[in-house]
Design a protein around this motif. Structure first.
Motif, mmCIF file in Angstrom:
data_model
loop_
_atom_site.group_PDB
_atom_site.id
_atom_site.type_symbol
_atom_site.label_atom_id
_atom_site.label_comp_id
_atom_site.label_asym_id
_atom_site.label_seq_id
_atom_site.Cartn_x
_atom_site.Cartn_y
_atom_site.Cartn_z
ATOM 1 N N ASN A 42 89.793 -22.030 10.685
ATOM 2 C CA ASN A 42 90.638 -21.626 11.802
ATOM 3 C C ASN A 42 91.253 -20.243 11.580
ATOM 4 O OD1 ASN A 42 90.082 -23.975 13.192
ATOM 5 N ND2 ASN A 42 91.991 -24.991 12.586
ATOM 6 N N ALA A 43 91.450 -19.867 10.335
ATOM 7 C CA ALA A 43 92.022 -18.550 10.041
ATOM 8 C C ALA A 43 91.057 -17.424 10.420
ATOM 9 C CB ALA A 43 92.382 -18.458 8.571
ATOM 10 N N LYS A 44 89.770 -17.717 10.351
ATOM 11 C CA LYS A 44 88.753 -16.709 10.672
ATOM 12 C C LYS A 44 88.103 -16.934 12.028
ATOM 13 C CE LYS A 44 87.565 -15.778 5.846
ATOM 14 N NZ LYS A 44 86.472 -15.737 4.841
ATOM 15 N N ASN A 45 88.534 -17.979 12.731
ATOM 16 C CA ASN A 45 87.948 -18.312 14.032
ATOM 17 C C ASN A 45 86.441 -18.523 13.934
ATOM 18 O OD1 ASN A 45 90.506 -17.979 15.029
ATOM 19 N ND2 ASN A 45 90.033 -16.267 16.377
ATOM 20 N N MET A 46 86.041 -19.279 12.925
ATOM 21 C CA MET A 46 84.622 -19.486 12.693
ATOM 22 C C MET A 46 84.291 -20.952 12.460
ATOM 23 S SD MET A 46 83.433 -16.250 10.391
ATOM 24 C CE MET A 46 81.703 -16.596 10.726
ATOM 25 N N VAL A 47 83.099 -21.320 12.890
ATOM 26 C CA VAL A 47 82.543 -22.628 12.584
ATOM 27 C C VAL A 47 81.168 -22.398 11.955
ATOM 28 C CG1 VAL A 47 81.600 -22.919 14.911
ATOM 29 C CG2 VAL A 47 81.989 -24.925 13.465
ATOM 30 N N ASN A 48 80.890 -23.152 10.915
ATOM 31 C CA ASN A 48 79.664 -22.964 10.151
ATOM 32 C C ASN A 48 78.813 -24.226 10.143
ATOM 33 O OD1 ASN A 48 80.521 -20.295 9.135
ATOM 34 N ND2 ASN A 48 82.051 -21.494 8.029
ATOM 35 N N LEU A 49 77.531 -24.035 9.915
ATOM 36 C CA LEU A 49 76.614 -25.164 9.802
ATOM 37 C C LEU A 49 75.706 -24.910 8.603
ATOM 38 C CD1 LEU A 49 75.676 -27.837 11.156
ATOM 39 C CD2 LEU A 49 73.888 -26.477 12.268
ATOM 40 N N GLN A 50 75.908 -25.668 7.552
ATOM 41 C CA GLN A 50 75.060 -25.587 6.373
ATOM 42 C C GLN A 50 73.900 -26.548 6.551
ATOM 43 O OE1 GLN A 50 75.282 -23.568 3.577
ATOM 44 N NE2 GLN A 50 73.294 -24.441 3.031
ATOM 45 N N MET A 51 72.689 -26.011 6.498
ATOM 46 C CA MET A 51 71.496 -26.821 6.748
ATOM 47 C C MET A 51 70.645 -26.840 5.488
ATOM 48 S SD MET A 51 70.535 -25.581 10.614
ATOM 49 C CE MET A 51 69.964 -23.980 10.073
ATOM 50 N N ASN A 52 70.462 -28.016 4.928
ATOM 51 C CA ASN A 52 69.675 -28.185 3.717
ATOM 52 C C ASN A 52 68.444 -29.041 3.987
ATOM 53 O OD1 ASN A 52 71.686 -26.769 2.258
ATOM 54 N ND2 ASN A 52 72.814 -28.675 1.889
ATOM 55 N N SER A 53 67.509 -28.985 3.069
ATOM 56 C CA SER A 53 66.279 -29.787 3.170
ATOM 57 C C SER A 53 65.642 -29.655 4.542
ATOM 58 C CB SER A 53 66.595 -31.260 2.869
ATOM 59 O OG SER A 53 67.164 -31.407 1.595
ATOM 60 N N LEU A 54 65.492 -28.435 4.968
ATOM 61 C CA LEU A 54 64.983 -28.180 6.318
ATOM 62 C C LEU A 54 63.534 -28.623 6.469
ATOM 63 C CD1 LEU A 54 66.746 -24.782 6.906
ATOM 64 C CD2 LEU A 54 66.936 -26.780 8.391
#
Length: 119
Positions: free
Chosen positions: A72-84
């Motif tokens: 929330n401090a950076k106004n960001m949402v992330n998605l870590q995708m493994n074993s693609l």
């Protein structure tokens, strides 16, 4: 309002990617955030939804391979995708919704980032 997704690219089967979405024009901490994806010729589907309180909903098919997080401090949402897998190939979209989870009914959508998984 802008939702700028980044981090997509070409990766081999079994590899990893981390997508990020930078939000502007909204009070980020007040919004629930979602990642969706759309493969060629298919409908857009939920990948992960993270509420402003931190609760998370994942698509059943992911089976623990993806992890969503927000800063929330950076106004960001992330998605870590493994074993693609090749079936993860799609355009991935970031979206924001003020209300509770409502499937595809998001208030704002980003333009998407392409993820391609080679076999």
């Amino acid at each position: 309002v802008q939702l700028q997704a980044s981090g997509g690219g070409l990766v081999q089967t079994g590899g990893s990617l981390r997508l990020s979405c930078a939000a502007s024009g909204i009070t980020f901490s007040m919004y629930n955030m979602g990642w969706y994806r759309q493969a060629p010729g298919k409908q857009r589907d939920l990948v992960a939804f993270m509420s402003r309180s931190g609760s998370i909903t994942y698509a059943d098919y992911l089976k623990g391979r993806f992890t969503v997080s927000r800063d929330n401090a950076k106004n960001m949402v992330n998605l870590q995708m493994n074993s693609l897998k090749p079936e993860d190939t799609a355009v991935y979209y970031c979206a924001a919704r003020r209300g509770d989870y409502g499937g595809m009914a998001m208030d704002y959508w980003g333009k998407g980032t392409q993820v391609t998984v080679s076999s």
